[in-house]
Design a protein around this motif. Structure first.
Motif, PDB file in Angstrom:
ATOM      1  N   VAL A 103       0.835  -1.211   0.000  1.00 40.79           N
ATOM      2  CA  VAL A 103       0.000   0.000   0.000  1.00 40.79           C
ATOM      3  C   VAL A 103       0.863   1.252   0.000  1.00 40.79           C
ATOM      4  N   ASN A 104       1.908   1.249   0.790  1.00 43.36           N
ATOM      5  CA  ASN A 104       2.791   2.412   0.890  1.00 43.36           C
ATOM      6  C   ASN A 104       3.500   2.675  -0.440  1.00 43.36           C
ATOM      7  N   GLN A 105       4.017   1.605  -1.075  1.00 44.13           N
ATOM      8  CA  GLN A 105       4.729   1.765  -2.344  1.00 44.13           C
ATOM      9  C   GLN A 105       3.788   2.222  -3.447  1.00 44.13           C
ATOM     10  N   THR A 106       2.610   1.710  -3.464  1.00 45.35           N
ATOM     11  CA  THR A 106       1.637   2.127  -4.493  1.00 45.35           C
ATOM     12  C   THR A 106       1.286   3.593  -4.329  1.00 45.35           C
ATOM     13  N   THR A 107       1.060   3.989  -3.087  1.00 44.32           N
ATOM     14  CA  THR A 107       0.728   5.394  -2.821  1.00 44.32           C
ATOM     15  C   THR A 107       1.876   6.316  -3.246  1.00 44.32           C
ATOM     16  N   ALA A 108       3.086   5.930  -2.934  1.00 39.66           N
ATOM     17  CA  ALA A 108       4.248   6.763  -3.285  1.00 39.66           C
ATOM     18  C   ALA A 108       4.419   6.879  -4.799  1.00 39.66           C
ATOM     19  N   ALA A 109       4.233   5.780  -5.499  1.00 33.31           N
ATOM     20  CA  ALA A 109       4.378   5.800  -6.965  1.00 33.31           C
ATOM     21  C   ALA A 109       3.323   6.685  -7.604  1.00 33.31           C
ATOM     22  N   ARG A 110       2.131   6.619  -7.095  1.00 28.46           N
ATOM     23  CA  ARG A 110       1.063   7.466  -7.643  1.00 28.46           C
ATOM     24  C   ARG A 110       1.348   8.934  -7.381  1.00 28.46           C
ATOM     25  N   GLU A 111       1.811   9.211  -6.163  1.00 25.75           N
ATOM     26  CA  GLU A 111       2.126  10.609  -5.851  1.00 25.75           C
ATOM     27  C   GLU A 111       3.254  11.151  -6.746  1.00 25.75           C
ATOM     28  N   ALA A 112       4.223  10.297  -7.024  1.00 25.81           N
ATOM     29  CA  ALA A 112       5.322  10.715  -7.911  1.00 25.81           C
ATOM     30  C   ALA A 112       4.809  11.007  -9.309  1.00 25.81           C
ATOM     31  N   LEU A 113       3.905  10.160  -9.848  1.00 22.65           N
ATOM     32  CA  LEU A 113       3.334  10.359 -11.178  1.00 22.65           C
ATOM     33  C   LEU A 113       2.515  11.638 -11.228  1.00 22.65           C
ATOM     34  N   VAL A 114       1.724  11.860 -10.152  1.00 20.08           N
ATOM     35  CA  VAL A 114       0.918  13.086 -10.111  1.00 20.08           C
ATOM     36  C   VAL A 114       1.821  14.326 -10.060  1.00 20.08           C
ATOM     37  N   SER A 115       2.875  14.265  -9.281  1.00 16.50           N
ATOM     38  CA  SER A 115       3.782  15.410  -9.146  1.00 16.50           C
ATOM     39  C   SER A 115       4.450  15.745 -10.477  1.00 16.50           C
ATOM     40  N   SER A 116       4.897  14.696 -11.183  1.00 15.88           N
ATOM     41  CA  SER A 116       5.549  14.909 -12.477  1.00 15.88           C
ATOM     42  C   SER A 116       4.584  15.499 -13.492  1.00 15.88           C
ATOM     43  N   ALA A 117       3.370  14.958 -13.532  1.00 16.83           N
ATOM     44  CA  ALA A 117       2.369  15.423 -14.486  1.00 16.83           C
ATOM     45  C   ALA A 117       1.945  16.851 -14.158  1.00 16.83           C
ATOM     46  N   THR A 118       1.829  17.158 -12.871  1.00 20.27           N
ATOM     47  CA  THR A 118       1.425  18.507 -12.464  1.00 20.27           C
ATOM     48  C   THR A 118       2.466  19.531 -12.909  1.00 20.27           C
ATOM     49  N   SER A 119       3.743  19.212 -12.730  1.00 21.49           N
ATOM     50  CA  SER A 119       4.818  20.138 -13.148  1.00 21.49           C
ATOM     51  C   SER A 119       4.765  20.396 -14.643  1.00 21.49           C
ATOM     52  N   LEU A 120       4.556  19.317 -15.403  1.00 18.89           N
ATOM     53  CA  LEU A 120       4.483  19.450 -16.855  1.00 18.89           C
ATOM     54  C   LEU A 120       3.278  20.284 -17.252  1.00 18.89           C
ATOM     55  N   ALA A 121       2.145  20.045 -16.594  1.00 21.56           N
ATOM     56  CA  ALA A 121       0.927  20.790 -16.931  1.00 21.56           C
ATOM     57  C   ALA A 121       1.066  22.255 -16.559  1.00 21.56           C
ATOM     58  N   LYS A 153       4.578  14.752 -27.171  1.00 24.80           N
ATOM     59  CA  LYS A 153       5.859  14.096 -27.442  1.00 24.80           C
ATOM     60  C   LYS A 153       6.458  13.487 -26.173  1.00 24.80           C
ATOM     61  N   GLU A 154       5.971  13.969 -24.995  1.00 26.44           N
ATOM     62  CA  GLU A 154       6.485  13.468 -23.725  1.00 26.44           C
ATOM     63  C   GLU A 154       6.044  12.002 -23.521  1.00 26.44           C
ATOM     64  N   ASP A 155       6.935  11.258 -22.853  1.00 20.79           N
ATOM     65  CA  ASP A 155       6.599   9.850 -22.542  1.00 20.79           C
ATOM     66  C   ASP A 155       5.345   9.780 -21.666  1.00 20.79           C
ATOM     67  N   PHE A 164     -10.745  24.570 -27.554  1.00 19.48           N
ATOM     68  CA  PHE A 164      -9.881  25.534 -28.240  1.00 19.48           C
ATOM     69  C   PHE A 164      -8.800  24.823 -29.033  1.00 19.48           C
ATOM     70  N   ALA A 165      -8.108  23.861 -28.430  1.00 19.23           N
ATOM     71  CA  ALA A 165      -7.034  23.155 -29.158  1.00 19.23           C
ATOM     72  C   ALA A 165      -6.846  21.771 -28.508  1.00 19.23           C
ATOM     73  N   ALA A 166      -6.316  20.811 -29.304  1.00 10.24           N
ATOM     74  CA  ALA A 166      -6.093  19.456 -28.772  1.00 10.24           C
ATOM     75  C   ALA A 166      -5.033  18.763 -29.574  1.00 10.24           C
ATOM     76  N   ALA A 167      -4.421  17.723 -28.966  1.00  5.98           N
ATOM     77  CA  ALA A 167      -3.423  16.908 -29.662  1.00  5.98           C
ATOM     78  C   ALA A 167      -3.369  15.518 -29.008  1.00  5.98           C
ATOM     79  N   GLN A 168      -3.013  14.494 -29.768  1.00  5.49           N
ATOM     80  CA  GLN A 168      -2.916  13.127 -29.268  1.00  5.49           C
ATOM     81  C   GLN A 168      -1.553  12.572 -29.589  1.00  5.49           C
ATOM     82  N   SER A 169      -1.128  11.597 -28.778  1.00  4.25           N
ATOM     83  CA  SER A 169       0.160  10.960 -28.999  1.00  4.25           C
ATOM     84  C   SER A 169       0.081  10.115 -30.251  1.00  4.25           C
ATOM     85  N   THR A 170       1.159  10.130 -30.989  1.00  4.57           N
ATOM     86  CA  THR A 170       1.211   9.340 -32.221  1.00  4.57           C
ATOM     87  C   THR A 170       1.996   8.056 -32.038  1.00  4.57           C
ATOM     88  N   LYS A 171       2.393   7.744 -30.822  1.00  8.43           N
ATOM     89  CA  LYS A 171       3.148   6.513 -30.563  1.00  8.43           C
ATOM     90  C   LYS A 171       2.231   5.319 -30.787  1.00  8.43           C
TER      91      LYS A 171
END
Length: 941
Positions: free
Chosen positions: A35-53, A81-83, A98-105
């Motif tokens: 539970v602790n590891q899952t919570t930490a991984a999710r928080e890390a993903l949210v933090s990274s995505a928030t910075s990018l946004a 283009k971001e992973d 107003f505007a949108a884009a999708q990953s082409t991978k």
């Protein structure tokens, strides 16, 4: 689960507990870790995505401010283009796209197709952004949706929606879970290995203890001990077990010592008991042998011419001797019960008849004191029950005898009722009520204790051993019942007891006949108990009955009934009533024209036996002896209905013609034949002989007899079978009156009486037969047909109750002490005493010598061919014939050998030789007696 664990051995239970505890701890730790590891991984993903946004929202602010859609599209495309970024959507503040884009991978396209733009901004999320919330996110199945606010100068102009795949996050979580599972399994295995080794510290001492317990249980060896290998609680348990074994071993040793001492004590007790039994047997013989002489000589003395005072002395001697015999019998019964040797019989018997026999036996004693003896039976009692009638009668005889003894006026009532009934049997309650002196409360407590009497003073009025009630109590307990007394001093007593009896296999109660149904009966008796009992019995048969307490009341009731047109058919009138007697009442009945047609049955005392002439003179149809038996009462009512009124000149149709009674003697032994026939002829009877049961049955079918004397053991057909067939013939002929059948047997104490009654016999005589016992039995069953002896002696007295109640004393059982020949037994035969057959004794002894010699030869022959049944029959016959002629030693030896044969022992040459020795002793004694008698005769001449 608990049940499964409880069935495992302690070793596996310890391992299971240890492993289960470890597994639970590891599972808890792994769960927390995951539970602790899952919570930490999710928080890390949210933090990274928030910075990018946030960065992208700043860049897109100018495009939205100037509504530059191409610039906004470039920003969105750059983000894709971001992973892990799947799609980007930029909307105006009012929600306009107003505007949108999708990953082409390539991998992203499949995921986008599955999501299908299902993720939209909820109204609450949009409202939150408007209210100033900078960012908002939520996790969905395969991705993270993050929305960030776009501001220009602190004012919201739109929002950027970022969709990020969480595949990397899921892979990371799976790796962590796999690692946790691997750690869990490894730790669990290590825990199992440690538990398997460490459990021995606890389980091995306990297993050793269990093994020791099993060995002790299997071998019974309490010297074994459990080895102590540890301390603490397990050590305490082992010490306690070993200490318990020490105590058991010590107690076993003490118990073994006690058992050994008990065995020795038992042997001593058995020896003492055997010595006591031998002493009783010896003393019985030693006492009875002189008693035989006393009673025999007293009987001879009573048959001689005596002065009045001499007659009184002789009668006193005879009476006292009989009382002494009764005391001896009480002591022997008590000793037998104490030794546990008394076994109850189990035979079918007539309940009413057995109780009535007691009242008949004691009627003389009651009437001699002016008492009324009444028997009452509750309705619905079974006609036949299974049990021991002899012991039942013994209890009743004791209670009724005591009631008569302690009652000076009034009545004694025997009442029988059913307490409980089921398919297996019935429990009966017997009551003996009297109007005597009663018992004080203090005297009731120990009344049933041995050698205890209500009045123990030296001046007491009533005698006795004090054993009667004790014996009665023991017998009642053997019959699965209880006994007690209800009494008030001076107001009479009620002794009661209960007894259980099994259901009988056969037997029907006597039913009223066609002559009695619908009749009306008046019972006239001054005694309330007697008239109530008679009335209740008559009503129980469905016959209308009323009662009157005296002559005046009876006359009024007879006249009232005649006036109403419903006269009484029969009047049962007591002969002995105060003021106006029964005979006076009969006379007054015949004087009244309106009531003279009533048929009269006169109830008379037992010692009154009127003949037909007296009946006609009295004006009655029938007489009924009191106390009246139920069968006799019903027969009397049926007979009187068939007779005409006695006022006619001729004799009643049922009146018997004065003639000698006709008696059939069924006996195979020639000596016993001569004794019985000689006695009967000397008494004036007509006698016929049958040599076995088959001949007796044939004689019965061809002739009418007033009475049959039936030996029990005879060849071809024994007396029991012959009696059963005679009774069957009588039942097949409804009009035929049942003939009295008196059993003859030499087994006075073996329970033959019950066998006789069960077979249908009427009464019982034990051999050797005495003249007084035979005469009393014939008088009881033949009534007016009894012919008195041609030369009556003064010894013709009614036997005392004590002798009538007890069994006729058996022959001596100690052959060494018994005389080889007692001439008095032959000399006192009635036909010898009265002089009608002076040579009968010599002829009888000559016949016995020939018969005994043949019997001994026949015993040897039967023994050689292994025919034990024939040996038993001949030995039994030889015993009775020897006792009849005074060969008492031979009779005693024969009785001993008969007992051995009945127990299944084979006839040995030694005891056959012993009988021949006693026979030769008898011959020598007989020759000596005859020589002495011849010498005395010559000297007298």
């Amino acid at each position: 689960m608990h049940a499964r664990l409880s069935n495992l051995s302690i070793r596996f239970r310890i391992i299971a507990v240890a492993v289960a505890t470890t597994a639970l701890a590891l599972l808890s730790a792994s769960t927390i870790f995951a539970v602790n590891q899952t919570t930490a991984a999710r928080e890390a993903l949210v933090s990274s995505a928030t910075s990018l946004a946030r960065v992208s929202a700043i860049n897109a602010a100018a495009a939205l401010a100037f509504l530059d859609q191409s610039a906004a599209t470039e920003i969105a495309a750059a983000l894709t283009k971001e992973d892990e970024v799947l799609a980007v959507d930029i909307d105006l503040v009012d929600g306009t796209h107003f505007a949108a884009a999708q990953s082409t991978k390539a991998g992203m396209q499949e995921l986008l197709a599955r999501i299908a733009h299902g993720s939209v901004l909820h109204e609450s999320e949009a409202a939150a952004l408007k209210d100033g919330v900078a960012a908002w996110h939520r996790f969905e199945d395969d991705h993270l949706l993050l929305v960030h606010r776009i501001e220009v100068n602190g004012k919201a102009v739109g929002h950027l929606t970022l969709m990020v795949a969480n595949a990397r996050l899921q892979a990371q979580i799976n790796r962590q879970l796999g690692f946790a599972a691997l750690v869990f399994a490894g730790a669990l295995y290590v825990a199992y290995l440690l538990a398997s080794r460490l459990q021995r510290i606890i389980s091995e001492p306990l297993l050793n203890l269990a093994q020791t317990m099993a060995e002790v249980s299997r071998q019974g060896d309490y010297a074994l001990r459990s080895r102590k290998t540890t301390g603490a609680e397990t050590g305490v348990l082992i010490d306690g077990f070993n200490a318990m074994l020490d105590q058991i071993q010590s107690r076993d040793a003490a118990l073994a010592q006690a058992v050994s001492e008990l065995k020795i004590a038992k042997q001593q007790a058995d020896t003492a008991n055997e010595a006591k039994s031998q002493f009783l047997a010896t003393m019985t013989h030693e006492i009875r042998t002189p008693m035989n002489g006393v009673l025999g000589m007293a009987e001879l003395l009573l048959n001689t011419d005596l002065a009045p005072n001499q007659l009184h002395y002789a009668q006193t001697i005879s009476h006292s001797g009989r009382i002494l015999l009764a005391i001896i019998n009480d002591v022997l019964d008590y000793s037998k019960i104490e030794a546990g040797k008394l076994v109850l019989e189990a035979v079918d018997f007539d309940l009413v008849e057995s109780v009535e026999e007691v009242s008949v036996l004691l009627a003389g004693s009651a009437q001699g004191k002016g008492l009324e003896l009444v028997t009452r039976f509750a309705p619905g009692l079974p006609a036949m029950v299974r049990g021991d009638p002899g012991r039942l009668q013994q209890v009743l005889l004791n209670l009724v005898g005591n009631a008569i003894k302690f009652t000076s006026r009034g009545d004694v009532v025997i009442a029988v009722d059913a307490v409980a009934t089921n398919d297996l049997g019935v429990q009966l309650r017997f009551e003996v009520r009297d109007t005597g002196i009663g018992l004080e409360t203090s005297a009731q407590d120990g009344i049933f204790d041995a050698f205890t009497q209500a009045d123990s003073s030296t001046t007491r009025k009533f005698g006795g051993t004090g054993l009667g009630l004790t014996i009665a109590k023991r017998l009642v307990h053997l019959m699965k019942g209880g006994i007690g007394v209800d009494s008030i001093g001076g107001l009479g007593s009620t002794f009661w007891f209960t007894a259980s009896f099994a259901s009988a296999t056969t037997g029907e109660s006597q039913q009223p006949t066609r002559e009695t149904r619908g009749r009306r009966v008046l019972v006239v008796d001054d005694n309330a108990a007697s008239r109530d009992a008679l009335r209740d019995q008559v009503i129980a048969w469905g016959i209308s009955a009323d009662r009157a307490g005296g002559a005046a009341e009876a006359l009024d009731m007879l006249r009232d009934a005649a006036a109403r047109g419903a006269p009484y058919d029969v009047a049962l009138i007591d002969m002995q009533m105060p003021r106006v007697s029964g005979l006076q009442l009969v006379s007054r009945v015949h004087e009244g024209a309106d009531i003279a047609d009533v048929r009269i049955v006169l109830m008379v005392p037992a010692d009154v036996a009127p003949g037909p002439t007296q009946l006609q003179a009295w004006g009655v149809q029938k007489v009924l002896t009191k106390p009246a038996r139920r069968s006799q009462l019903l027969d009397c009512l049926a007979d009187v209905q068939a007779t005409r009124n006695v006022r006619t000149p001729s004799l009643p149709a049922t009146a018997r013609v004065e003639r000698p009674a006709r008696i059939l003697v069924a006996e195979d032994n020639p000596v016993n034949q001569q004794v019985a026939m000689g006695m009967l002829k000397s008494m004036g009877y007509a006698v016929e002989l049958a040599s076995n049961g088959r001949a007796a049955l044939a004689a019965f079918e061809a002739n009418d007899y007033d009475l049959i004397l039936m030996d029990m053991q005879m060849p071809e057909m024994d007396g029991l079978e012959a009696t059963r067939r005679i009774r069957a013939r009588e039942r097949e002929s409804p009009g035929r009156v049942a003939v009295p059948i008196i059993a003859l047997t030499a087994n006075a104490l073996s329970g033959d009486r019950q066998l006789c009654l069960a077979a249908g016999m009427t009464d019982y005589l034990s051999k050797p037969i005495t003249g007084a016992a035979l005469r009393e039995t014939l008088q009881r069953h033949l009534g007016t047909l009894v012919t008195q002896p041609t030369k009556p002696g003064r010894g013709d007295q009614t036997p005392d109750t004590a002798v009538s109640v007890s069994h006729l004393e058996s022959i001596a059982t100690d052959a060494a002490a018994a005389p080889a020949f007692d001439p008095q037994l032959v000399a006192t035969l009635p036909m010898v005493v009265d002089g009608s057959q002076p040579d009968f004794g010599r002829e009888l002894l000559d016949l016995y010598v020939q018969d005994a010699s043949r019997s001994l030869d026949a015993i040897d022959a039967a023994a050689r061919r292994g025919d034990a049944r024939t040996v038993l029959r001949i030995v039994h016959t030889l015993k009775s014939s020897s006792a009849s002629v005074g060969a008492l030693a031979l009779a005693a030896v024969a009785e001993q050998h008969e007992s051995l044969l009945r127990a299944g022992n084979a006839p040995t040459p030694e005891w056959r030789a012993a009988m021949r020795v006693e026979y030769r002793r008898f011959e020598a004694a007989l020759q000596h007696h005859r020589r002495s008698a011849s010498t005395e005769g010559a000297e007298a001449a």
